[in-house]
Design a protein around this motif. Sequence first.
Motif, short mmCIF file in Angstrom:
data_model
loop_
_atom_site.label_atom_id
_atom_site.label_comp_id
_atom_site.label_asym_id
_atom_site.label_seq_id
_atom_site.Cartn_x
_atom_site.Cartn_y
_atom_site.Cartn_z
N TYR A 1 63.63 77.54 -8.17
CA TYR A 1 64.06 77.53 -6.78
C TYR A 1 62.80 77.34 -5.93
CZ TYR A 1 68.27 79.79 -8.60
OH TYR A 1 69.40 80.08 -9.32
N VAL A 2 62.96 76.84 -4.71
CA VAL A 2 61.82 76.67 -3.80
C VAL A 2 62.00 77.64 -2.64
CG1 VAL A 2 60.53 75.06 -2.37
CG2 VAL A 2 61.68 74.23 -4.43
N ALA A 3 61.05 78.56 -2.48
CA ALA A 3 61.16 79.60 -1.47
C ALA A 3 61.24 79.01 -0.07
CB ALA A 3 59.97 80.55 -1.56
N ASN A 4 62.12 79.58 0.73
CA ASN A 4 62.27 79.22 2.13
C ASN A 4 62.13 80.51 2.94
OD1 ASN A 4 62.81 77.68 4.43
ND2 ASN A 4 65.01 77.95 4.27
N ALA A 5 61.75 80.39 4.19
CA ALA A 5 61.62 81.56 5.07
C ALA A 5 63.01 82.00 5.54
CB ALA A 5 60.75 81.23 6.27
N PRO A 6 63.16 83.28 5.90
CA PRO A 6 64.43 83.73 6.49
C PRO A 6 64.69 83.00 7.80
CG PRO A 6 63.05 85.61 5.89
CD PRO A 6 62.21 84.38 5.74
N PRO A 7 65.96 82.90 8.20
CA PRO A 7 66.28 82.26 9.49
C PRO A 7 65.52 82.95 10.63
CG PRO A 7 68.27 82.71 8.26
CD PRO A 7 67.15 83.37 7.51
N CYS A 8 65.11 82.18 11.59
CA CYS A 8 64.42 82.65 12.80
C CYS A 8 63.00 83.16 12.54
CB CYS A 8 65.23 83.71 13.54
SG CYS A 8 66.87 83.13 14.02
N MET A 9 62.45 82.91 11.37
CA MET A 9 61.07 83.28 11.07
C MET A 9 60.26 82.00 10.93
SD MET A 9 60.88 86.44 11.11
CE MET A 9 61.72 87.97 10.90
N ASP A 10 58.92 82.11 11.00
CA ASP A 10 58.07 80.94 10.87
C ASP A 10 58.33 80.27 9.52
OD1 ASP A 10 55.66 79.37 10.05
OD2 ASP A 10 55.09 79.87 12.11
N PRO A 11 58.71 78.99 9.52
CA PRO A 11 59.14 78.36 8.28
C PRO A 11 58.03 78.09 7.27
CG PRO A 11 59.12 76.77 10.06
CD PRO A 11 58.83 78.10 10.68
N LEU A 12 56.76 78.22 7.64
CA LEU A 12 55.68 77.93 6.70
C LEU A 12 54.77 79.11 6.38
CD1 LEU A 12 54.58 74.41 7.97
CD2 LEU A 12 56.25 74.98 6.20
N THR A 13 54.70 80.10 7.26
CA THR A 13 53.71 81.17 7.08
C THR A 13 54.31 82.54 6.81
OG1 THR A 13 53.58 81.61 9.45
CG2 THR A 13 52.04 79.97 8.54
N TYR A 14 55.62 82.67 6.81
CA TYR A 14 56.25 83.97 6.58
C TYR A 14 55.87 84.48 5.19
CZ TYR A 14 59.66 87.68 6.38
OH TYR A 14 60.26 88.91 6.28
N VAL A 15 55.59 85.79 5.08
CA VAL A 15 55.26 86.40 3.79
C VAL A 15 56.31 87.47 3.48
CG1 VAL A 15 53.53 87.68 2.47
CG2 VAL A 15 52.80 86.03 4.21
N TYR A 16 56.96 87.32 2.32
CA TYR A 16 57.99 88.28 1.91
C TYR A 16 57.38 89.57 1.39
CZ TYR A 16 61.87 84.94 2.06
OH TYR A 16 62.83 84.06 2.47
N GLU A 17 58.07 90.67 1.66
CA GLU A 17 57.76 91.98 1.07
C GLU A 17 58.74 92.23 -0.07
OE1 GLU A 17 55.22 93.91 1.92
OE2 GLU A 17 54.62 92.51 3.49
N ALA A 18 58.37 93.05 -1.02
CA ALA A 18 59.28 93.40 -2.12
C ALA A 18 60.52 94.09 -1.56
CB ALA A 18 58.57 94.30 -3.12
N GLY A 19 61.68 93.73 -2.07
CA GLY A 19 62.93 94.35 -1.63
C GLY A 19 63.62 93.64 -0.49
N GLU A 20 62.99 92.63 0.10
CA GLU A 20 63.63 91.85 1.16
C GLU A 20 64.64 90.87 0.56
OE1 GLU A 20 61.70 89.97 4.71
OE2 GLU A 20 59.91 90.53 3.57
N THR A 21 65.56 90.41 1.39
CA THR A 21 66.44 89.33 0.96
C THR A 21 65.66 88.04 1.07
OG1 THR A 21 68.42 90.49 1.71
CG2 THR A 21 68.59 88.10 1.41
#
Length: 144
Positions: free
Chosen positions: A56-76
């Motif tokens: 799969y290719v990671a995408n940012a959540p809706p309404c977040m910066d599409p290139l620089t968002y960093v996920y935390e563990a446990g997020e959708t």
Amino acid sequence: MALNGAKRKIYRGDVSENHPQQHEALTDVSGILPGNLLAVNGDGEFVNHGTQGYVYVANAPPCMDPLTYVYEAGETGFGYIPRSRDVYLMRAVAGLTFAKDAPLYSNGAGKITTTVGSNTLVGYAHFAQTSATALNDLIDVRIK
């Protein structure tokens, strides 16, 4: 001749496809960036792609910066379901140079590399890369 355009979003496909399919799952690790290669672990959670399995290719959540968002563990997390011939921006390892249409592989840690080994073929370079990439540079990859 196609030109390497501005990098504003992970999905670089045809304008007629406004909503490419995505898979949603909790993230098992922190630090996932849009453009990382993902896989689903045994618990059904996103992890950085290893060397085997569906990509799969990671995408940012809706309404977040599409290139620089960093996920935390446990997020959708959101991951594009790649289709043949689609183009996505993907994160590269440091030091890559390659010709247009060069095969690109998963490096086992969620990034693109040119090293074959036991790595999974993900796609092909949409544009040539003449200067060495830095870690996490976004490059255009056409799905195999």
